[in-house]
Scaffold this active site. Structure first.
Site, short mmCIF file in Angstrom:
data_model
loop_
_atom_site.label_atom_id
_atom_site.label_comp_id
_atom_site.label_asym_id
_atom_site.label_seq_id
_atom_site.Cartn_x
_atom_site.Cartn_y
_atom_site.Cartn_z
N LYS A 166 2.12 9.95 -12.42
CA LYS A 166 1.12 9.05 -11.82
C LYS A 166 1.06 9.29 -10.32
CE LYS A 166 -0.45 4.27 -11.75
NZ LYS A 166 -0.32 2.96 -12.36
N PHE A 194 8.66 -3.02 -7.61
CA PHE A 194 9.36 -2.77 -8.89
C PHE A 194 10.33 -3.89 -9.26
CE2 PHE A 194 9.15 2.20 -8.39
CZ PHE A 194 7.79 2.16 -8.58
N ASN A 212 5.24 0.76 -2.55
CA ASN A 212 6.10 -0.38 -2.22
C ASN A 212 7.60 -0.12 -2.35
OD1 ASN A 212 3.78 -1.98 -1.77
ND2 ASN A 212 3.56 -2.14 -3.99
N THR A 213 7.95 1.11 -2.67
CA THR A 213 9.37 1.49 -2.69
C THR A 213 9.52 2.57 -1.64
OG1 THR A 213 9.65 0.94 -5.02
CG2 THR A 213 11.20 2.54 -4.11
C1 LIG Z 1 0.00 -6.62 -9.08
C2 LIG Z 1 0.07 -5.16 -9.41
C3 LIG Z 1 1.27 -4.58 -9.80
C4 LIG Z 1 1.34 -3.22 -10.12
N1 LIG Z 1 2.53 -2.67 -10.52
C5 LIG Z 1 2.57 -1.35 -10.89
C6 LIG Z 1 3.77 -0.79 -11.37
O1 LIG Z 1 4.81 -1.46 -11.51
N2 LIG Z 1 3.76 0.53 -11.69
C7 LIG Z 1 2.64 1.32 -11.57
O2 LIG Z 1 2.68 2.51 -11.90
N3 LIG Z 1 1.48 0.79 -11.12
C8 LIG Z 1 1.43 -0.52 -10.79
N4 LIG Z 1 0.26 -1.05 -10.34
C9 LIG Z 1 -0.92 -0.17 -10.19
C10 LIG Z 1 -1.86 -0.21 -11.40
O3 LIG Z 1 -1.22 0.27 -12.55
C11 LIG Z 1 -3.11 0.63 -11.12
O4 LIG Z 1 -2.74 1.98 -10.97
C12 LIG Z 1 -3.85 0.16 -9.87
O5 LIG Z 1 -3.83 -1.24 -9.76
C13 LIG Z 1 -5.31 0.64 -9.87
O6 LIG Z 1 -6.01 0.09 -10.96
P1 LIG Z 1 -6.96 -1.20 -10.81
O7 LIG Z 1 -7.85 -0.96 -9.63
O8 LIG Z 1 -7.67 -1.28 -12.14
O9 LIG Z 1 -6.06 -2.36 -10.59
C14 LIG Z 1 0.17 -2.41 -10.03
C15 LIG Z 1 -1.04 -3.00 -9.65
C16 LIG Z 1 -1.10 -4.34 -9.35
C17 LIG Z 1 -2.43 -4.95 -8.95
#
Ligand SMILES: Cc1cc2nc3c(=O)[nH]c(=O)nc-3n(C[C@H](O)[C@H](O)[C@H](O)COP(=O)(O)O)c2cc1C
Length: 336
Positions: A216, A114, A176-177
């Site tokens: 979420k 975050f 990660n938190t």
């Molecule tokens: C680099 C990175 C940073 C992310 N940061 C957040 C975040 O700040 N908050 C959140 O709810 N999800 C975060 N996610 C999760 C994504 O929103 C998503 O739920 C997850 O990556 C699965 O989708 P994908 O397989 O299409 O990437 C992050 C994902 C990635 C790869």
């Protein structure tokens, strides 16, 4: 075209590549180049939790944490954009390196934690943007807020963003938190969502408008944890659920050089796990609480599967990195 851009971006570490890509997008927008991009095939607009979406393909949280690039990202053709995760106070996140690209597996491991400029500055960014489409604002707690006081952080962010967001996301599933995922468990979840629900009722009267909120969830929860979540989403009439965040599991990346890195894994290696979580939730919720499907949607067929398996809307993050904006168009075509 994107294969050349991707080749160049993949020469850098993921965090640097991200900044280069975002800055380049802004420059391209400044010169009017993004308006030259073809629009995705027109979808039938759909109404989900009372909100109209021009197409069902959204940007997942984390790519535009500070709401700095809403206008350019919207021009790629998304039906909705989610910014954040934002916390009450700014925080730097974890030390670098904190993001790893698993190129062969089409996955990403991140442990950003975050990193964000804080809710107040992000609100200014949102106010300065010209975007008029559907905007989700994803909120969380500061890393140093004790878990017992986490509700306050969510309430602070909820109140501050209520009038600006089309919908608000309560992120309790980032790995990660420290302790964050405990908020999904029996001890905390009911108190958290009942407090936010009651705040939502108060704010709806104050602003004379109803802003939905979604939760979420993680793909790593046990069946009993998911059962409890389902029960409480129904009990409190929660507007929606996003399935899923990243996973701590590494069973799908046994050969990867980065598999021992701490953090959440996304992309193709997350796909089945996220799909199974979504299916389990859908079985319990029986269509009464809408689901946004996210996690491992790398191809148009993956998006179609998520919609066929009960998701009303879908989001992408890793797929955009690996395939570029044409994935948005392909998804719109297969899911309209
Ligand atoms: C680099 C990175 C940073 C992310 N940061 C957040 C975040 O700040 N908050 C959140 O709810 N999800 C975060 N996610 C999760 C994504 O929103 C998503 O739920 C997850 O990556 C699965 O989708 P994908 O397989 O299409 O990437 C992050 C994902 C990635 C790869």
């Amino acid at each position: 075209m994107y294969s050349i851009i991707r080749f160049l971006l993949f020469l850098f570490n993921p965090e640097t590549a991200h900044h280069i890509a975002m800055k380049s997008l802004k420059v391209a927008d400044f010169f009017g180049l993004l308006t030259l991009l073809p629009s995705p095939k027109a979808s039938k607009p759909r109404i989900v939790f009372g909100v109209e979406f021009k197409n069902p393909v959204g940007l997942a949280a984390g790519l535009d944490k500070n709401a700095e690039y809403i206008d350019c990202l919207a021009k790629l053709g998304f039906g909705f954009i989610e910014v954040g995760t934002l916390t009450p106070r700014p925080q730097p996140g974890n030390p670098k390196p904190r993001s790893f690209r698993l190129t062969n597996e089409r996955g990403i491991i991140n442990r950003f934690g975050f990193n964000n400029i804080g809710i107040d500055k992000a609100i200014l960014n949102i106010q300065h943007s010209k975007y008029k489409g559907v905007l989700g604002i994803n909120i969380g707690k500061n890393f140093d807020t004790p878990i017992e006081e986490a509700i306050n952080d969510y309430i602070i962010c909820f109140k501050k963003t209520y009038d600006l967001a089309t919908y608000i996301v309560i992120n309790i599933s980032s790995p990660n938190t420290k302790d964050l995922r405990r908020l999904q468990g029996e001890d905390f979840f009911e108190n958290l969502i009942s407090a936010i629900k009651s705040e939502q009722n108060t704010l709806a009267k104050q602003y004379k408008k109803y802003v939905p909120f979604l939760v979420k969830v993680s793909p790593d929860g046990s069946k009993s944890e998911l059962d409890n979540i389902v029960r409480l989403l129904l009990k409190y009439n929660i507007d929606g659920v996003i399935a899923t965040n990243t996973t701590l599991a590494r069973d799908r990346v046994p050969q990867s050089y980065f598999k021992e890195e701490a953090g959440g894994l996304s992309g193709e290696p997350l796909r089945l796990r996220a799909l199974k979580t979504q299916q389990y939730l859908y079985k319990g919720l029986k269509g009464k609480v809408p689901i946004i499907g996210v996690g491992g949607i790398m191809e148009a067929a993956d998006g179609k599967e998520r919609i066929n398996q009960g998701a009303e809307l879908i989001q992408i993050y890793s797929g955009l990195i690996f395939k570029g904006y044409r994935l948005i168009h392909e998804l719109c075509e297969r899911t309209h």
